[in-house]
Design a protein around this motif. Structure first.
Motif, PDB file in Angstrom:
ATOM      1  N   GLY A  24      -5.662   3.985  -9.170  1.00 51.88           N
ATOM      2  CA  GLY A  24      -6.578   3.692  -7.854  1.00 51.88           C
ATOM      3  C   GLY A  24      -6.549   2.258  -7.415  1.00 51.88           C
ATOM      4  O   GLY A  24      -6.139   1.904  -6.120  1.00 51.88           O
ATOM      5  N   THR A  25      -6.506   1.462  -8.283  1.00 53.35           N
ATOM      6  CA  THR A  25      -6.288  -0.010  -7.948  1.00 53.35           C
ATOM      7  C   THR A  25      -5.175  -0.297  -7.457  1.00 53.35           C
ATOM      8  O   THR A  25      -4.726  -1.012  -6.421  1.00 53.35           O
ATOM      9  CB  THR A  25      -6.393  -0.935  -9.499  1.00 53.35           C
ATOM     10  N   MET A  26      -3.791   0.419  -7.947  1.00 54.96           N
ATOM     11  CA  MET A  26      -2.643   0.041  -7.384  1.00 54.96           C
ATOM     12  C   MET A  26      -2.434   0.739  -5.985  1.00 54.96           C
ATOM     13  O   MET A  26      -1.551   0.271  -4.939  1.00 54.96           O
ATOM     14  CB  MET A  26      -1.418   0.718  -8.186  1.00 54.96           C
ATOM     15  N   ILE A  27      -2.991   1.801  -5.626  1.00 54.99           N
ATOM     16  CA  ILE A  27      -3.113   2.397  -4.411  1.00 54.99           C
ATOM     17  C   ILE A  27      -3.857   1.632  -3.411  1.00 54.99           C
ATOM     18  O   ILE A  27      -3.548   1.387  -2.297  1.00 54.99           O
ATOM     19  CB  ILE A  27      -3.670   3.801  -4.377  1.00 54.99           C
ATOM     20  N   GLN A  28      -4.819   1.109  -3.935  1.00 57.92           N
ATOM     21  CA  GLN A  28      -5.691  -0.130  -2.952  1.00 57.92           C
ATOM     22  C   GLN A  28      -4.995  -1.256  -2.577  1.00 57.92           C
ATOM     23  O   GLN A  28      -5.308  -1.392  -1.186  1.00 57.92           O
ATOM     24  CB  GLN A  28      -7.029  -0.266  -3.748  1.00 57.92           C
ATOM     25  N   ARG A  29      -4.162  -1.484  -3.242  1.00 59.75           N
ATOM     26  CA  ARG A  29      -3.197  -2.617  -2.918  1.00 59.75           C
ATOM     27  C   ARG A  29      -2.387  -2.643  -1.920  1.00 59.75           C
ATOM     28  O   ARG A  29      -2.014  -3.312  -1.028  1.00 59.75           O
ATOM     29  CB  ARG A  29      -2.496  -3.235  -4.266  1.00 59.75           C
ATOM     30  N   ARG A  30      -1.961  -1.194  -1.456  1.00 53.19           N
ATOM     31  CA  ARG A  30      -1.329  -0.786  -0.516  1.00 53.19           C
ATOM     32  C   ARG A  30      -1.677  -0.660   0.894  1.00 53.19           C
ATOM     33  O   ARG A  30      -1.219  -0.326   1.885  1.00 53.19           O
ATOM     34  CB  ARG A  30      -0.330   0.484  -0.830  1.00 53.19           C
ATOM     35  N   LYS A  31      -3.036  -0.798   0.855  1.00 56.31           N
ATOM     36  CA  LYS A  31      -3.463  -0.563   2.179  1.00 56.31           C
ATOM     37  C   LYS A  31      -3.534   0.333   2.825  1.00 56.31           C
ATOM     38  O   LYS A  31      -3.323   0.310   4.248  1.00 56.31           O
ATOM     39  CB  LYS A  31      -3.562  -2.093   2.720  1.00 56.31           C
ATOM     40  N   LEU A  32      -3.790   1.524   2.377  1.00 51.95           N
ATOM     41  CA  LEU A  32      -3.397   2.720   3.326  1.00 51.95           C
ATOM     42  C   LEU A  32      -4.455   3.061   4.351  1.00 51.95           C
ATOM     43  O   LEU A  32      -5.635   2.750   4.200  1.00 51.95           O
ATOM     44  CB  LEU A  32      -3.088   3.968   2.070  1.00 51.95           C
ATOM     45  N   LEU A  55      -4.488  13.735  -2.930  1.00 52.83           N
ATOM     46  CA  LEU A  55      -3.472  14.291  -1.940  1.00 52.83           C
ATOM     47  C   LEU A  55      -2.367  13.610  -1.415  1.00 52.83           C
ATOM     48  O   LEU A  55      -1.187  14.030  -0.920  1.00 52.83           O
ATOM     49  CB  LEU A  55      -4.416  14.297  -0.677  1.00 52.83           C
ATOM     50  N   LEU A  56      -2.013  12.184  -2.131  1.00 56.59           N
ATOM     51  CA  LEU A  56      -0.995  11.564  -1.811  1.00 56.59           C
ATOM     52  C   LEU A  56       0.311  12.161  -2.323  1.00 56.59           C
ATOM     53  O   LEU A  56       1.567  11.999  -2.246  1.00 56.59           O
ATOM     54  CB  LEU A  56      -1.218  10.153  -2.249  1.00 56.59           C
ATOM     55  N   VAL A  57       0.127  12.986  -3.622  1.00 52.67           N
ATOM     56  CA  VAL A  57       1.354  13.703  -4.090  1.00 52.67           C
ATOM     57  C   VAL A  57       1.808  14.467  -3.308  1.00 52.67           C
ATOM     58  O   VAL A  57       3.060  14.968  -3.628  1.00 52.67           O
ATOM     59  CB  VAL A  57       1.028  14.159  -5.368  1.00 52.67           C
ATOM     60  N   LEU A  58       1.185  15.023  -2.358  1.00 51.93           N
ATOM     61  CA  LEU A  58       1.790  16.030  -1.406  1.00 51.93           C
ATOM     62  C   LEU A  58       2.086  15.222  -0.023  1.00 51.93           C
ATOM     63  O   LEU A  58       3.404  15.603   0.570  1.00 51.93           O
ATOM     64  CB  LEU A  58       0.586  16.990  -0.999  1.00 51.93           C
ATOM     65  N   THR A  59       1.346  14.270   0.419  1.00 53.60           N
ATOM     66  CA  THR A  59       1.595  13.513   1.814  1.00 53.60           C
ATOM     67  C   THR A  59       2.367  12.483   1.618  1.00 53.60           C
ATOM     68  O   THR A  59       3.230  12.101   2.793  1.00 53.60           O
ATOM     69  CB  THR A  59       0.484  13.160   2.670  1.00 53.60           C
ATOM     70  N   ASN A  60       2.535  11.581   0.630  1.00 58.40           N
ATOM     71  CA  ASN A  60       3.315  10.500   0.509  1.00 58.40           C
ATOM     72  C   ASN A  60       3.477  10.296  -0.936  1.00 58.40           C
ATOM     73  O   ASN A  60       3.189   9.139  -1.732  1.00 58.40           O
ATOM     74  CB  ASN A  60       2.225   9.218   0.876  1.00 58.40           C
ATOM     75  N   PRO A  61       4.297  11.119  -1.498  1.00 52.47           N
ATOM     76  CA  PRO A  61       4.671  11.047  -2.961  1.00 52.47           C
ATOM     77  C   PRO A  61       5.367   9.862  -3.400  1.00 52.47           C
ATOM     78  O   PRO A  61       5.342   9.338  -4.596  1.00 52.47           O
ATOM     79  CB  PRO A  61       5.478  12.420  -3.056  1.00 52.47           C
ATOM     80  N   ASP A  62       6.185   9.295  -2.388  1.00 52.52           N
ATOM     81  CA  ASP A  62       6.845   8.125  -2.859  1.00 52.52           C
ATOM     82  C   ASP A  62       6.048   7.052  -3.240  1.00 52.52           C
ATOM     83  O   ASP A  62       6.573   6.009  -4.028  1.00 52.52           O
ATOM     84  CB  ASP A  62       7.619   7.700  -1.488  1.00 52.52           C
ATOM     85  N   ILE A  63       4.959   6.830  -2.538  1.00 54.05           N
ATOM     86  CA  ILE A  63       4.133   5.758  -2.967  1.00 54.05           C
ATOM     87  C   ILE A  63       3.613   6.084  -4.532  1.00 54.05           C
ATOM     88  O   ILE A  63       3.657   5.202  -5.270  1.00 54.05           O
ATOM     89  CB  ILE A  63       2.725   5.678  -2.049  1.00 54.05           C
ATOM     90  N   ILE A  64       3.148   7.363  -4.676  1.00 53.81           N
ATOM     91  CA  ILE A  64       2.646   7.648  -6.030  1.00 53.81           C
ATOM     92  C   ILE A  64       3.913   7.253  -7.104  1.00 53.81           C
ATOM     93  O   ILE A  64       3.929   6.743  -8.317  1.00 53.81           O
ATOM     94  CB  ILE A  64       2.258   8.871  -6.337  1.00 53.81           C
ATOM     95  N   ALA A  65       5.109   7.578  -6.774  1.00 49.49           N
ATOM     96  CA  ALA A  65       6.221   7.530  -7.766  1.00 49.49           C
ATOM     97  C   ALA A  65       6.511   6.178  -8.093  1.00 49.49           C
ATOM     98  O   ALA A  65       6.789   5.883  -9.286  1.00 49.49           O
ATOM     99  CB  ALA A  65       7.657   8.408  -6.921  1.00 49.49           C
ATOM    100  N   ASP A  66       6.599   5.377  -7.171  1.00 50.05           N
ATOM    101  CA  ASP A  66       6.704   4.129  -7.112  1.00 50.05           C
ATOM    102  C   ASP A  66       5.686   3.236  -8.153  1.00 50.05           C
ATOM    103  O   ASP A  66       6.114   2.413  -8.895  1.00 50.05           O
ATOM    104  CB  ASP A  66       6.756   3.141  -5.923  1.00 50.05           C
TER     105      ASP A  66
END
Length: 335
Positions: A24-32, A55-66
């Motif tokens: 969650g901390t890393m996702i927050q840094r991306r200011k989605l 839901l990002l694993v379906l809609t924006n998987p590259d962010i989670i993979a990174d």
């Protein structure tokens, strides 16, 4: 026992294994923004989806993979799937309950793919399929005038966790991690669901269990001290049992020491990067956090260690370096 499980146990006997840090901390840094969560597939969804990280694993998987890759590059042996709230009942808040299975499969596949990118013969990487605590508690009344009122039943939780477990297995998880346990009855439902799925589907993975101490009283939200939490769940014969979230390493130390003293299983810990400041942010720097963890390791507390809220790949790299030459805790009883 599968080859992967045997390999994991062999490595655990050799060294302290490194779990990843906060997602969650890393996702927050991306200011989605809202559109980032919706993607094309959920562009016209009737409910707001911003903040629904799973839901990002379906809609924006590259962010989670990174993010997975950043933790793997930092030295994580085990990465956690991005599906903390992906049970049918939790997803109802977003009207996404019909996507629970798909999210769990996708989260595990994504983690599996990135872990495999970094795996070598000398340093295999593992995927921990996460079963979060659920927003609803089976132990506490939701009506002050009705002590028996519950937001969810044991059987509903079992159904939720069974579905999620099957999705995680299909996606390629190596471990099932029941984490951030604040209500042991919820965790018992998760254990029952997981063991039942193993029996019915003729599969078995190692189980990790991690509870959360919610305040300075040293108790879980439903009132258990560390030893009671352990004794309530030791029947699961987990690979590890431990603690995560809520507290930083300074505050959590005494409870990790207690788990280490009594546990017949391995011990895991992934504390927060300190306590949140007045802005809700975490200030404990990587090196300072790593000093605490080094002392835990020197004290013989740890088999698996990582970070929770506020931690980053820098924290994980510092922790990995700090414990690299320290022997793991010796289990009192090999499960």
């Amino acid at each position: 026992m599968s080859n992967r499980s045997a390999e994991l146990k062999r490595l655990m006997a050799q060294r302290i294994l490194i779990l990843d840090g906060a997602m969650g901390t890393m996702i927050q840094r991306r200011k989605l923004e809202e559109d980032d969560y919706r993607g094309e597939r959920f562009a016209d969804w009737e409910s707001p989806l911003k903040g629904m990280n799973d839901l990002l694993v379906l809609t924006n998987p590259d962010i989670i993979a990174d993010i997975h890759r950043e933790y793997l590059a930092a030295g994580a042996d085990i990465i956690e799937t991005n599906n903390f709230n992906a049970t049918t009942s939790d997803l109802k808040r977003y009207n996404l309950q019909d996507y629970a299975y798909e999210i769990n499969v996708a989260a595990a596949k994504l983690a599996r793919k990135t872990a495999d990118e970094f795996s070598t013969e000398d340093k295999p990487r593992f995927v921990a399929g996460v079963l979060g605590p659920n927003q609803k508690t089976a132990s506490v009344s939701v009506d002050v005038n009705d002590p028996g009122a519950r937001a969810i039943s044991f059987d509903e939780l079992v159904d939720d966790y069974s579905l999620a477990t099957r999705g995680l297995i299909e996606g390629g998880a190596d471990i099932i991690l029941i984490e951030t346990v604040f209500d042991t009855l919820n965790a018992k439902a998760a254990v029952f669901a997981v063991k039942t799925v193993f029996d019915e589907d003729n599969v078995e993975l190692p189980i990790m269990i991690s509870g959360t101490i919610t305040d300075a009283s040293g108790r879980t939200l439903t009132g258990q001290v560390t030893e009671a939490f352990y004794n309530s769940l030791r029947h699961a014969k987990p690979l590890t049992i431990g603690l995560n979230c809520a507290l930083g390493p300074g505050e959590l130390r005494q409870y990790v020491a207690e788990i280490s003293r009594i546990s017949e299983s391995g011990v895991s810990a992934h504390p927060n990067a300190g306590l949140p400041n007045e802005l809700g942010e975490y200030d404990l720097e990587p090196e300072e956090m790593a000093e605490h963890i080094r002392e835990w390791a020197d004290s013989g507390f740890l088999n698996i260690v990582g970070g929770c809220c506020g931690s980053s790949p820098d924290h994980i790299q510092a922790i990995a370096n700090a414990v690299a030459s320290i022997a793991p805790r010796e289990s009192k009883h090999h499960v």
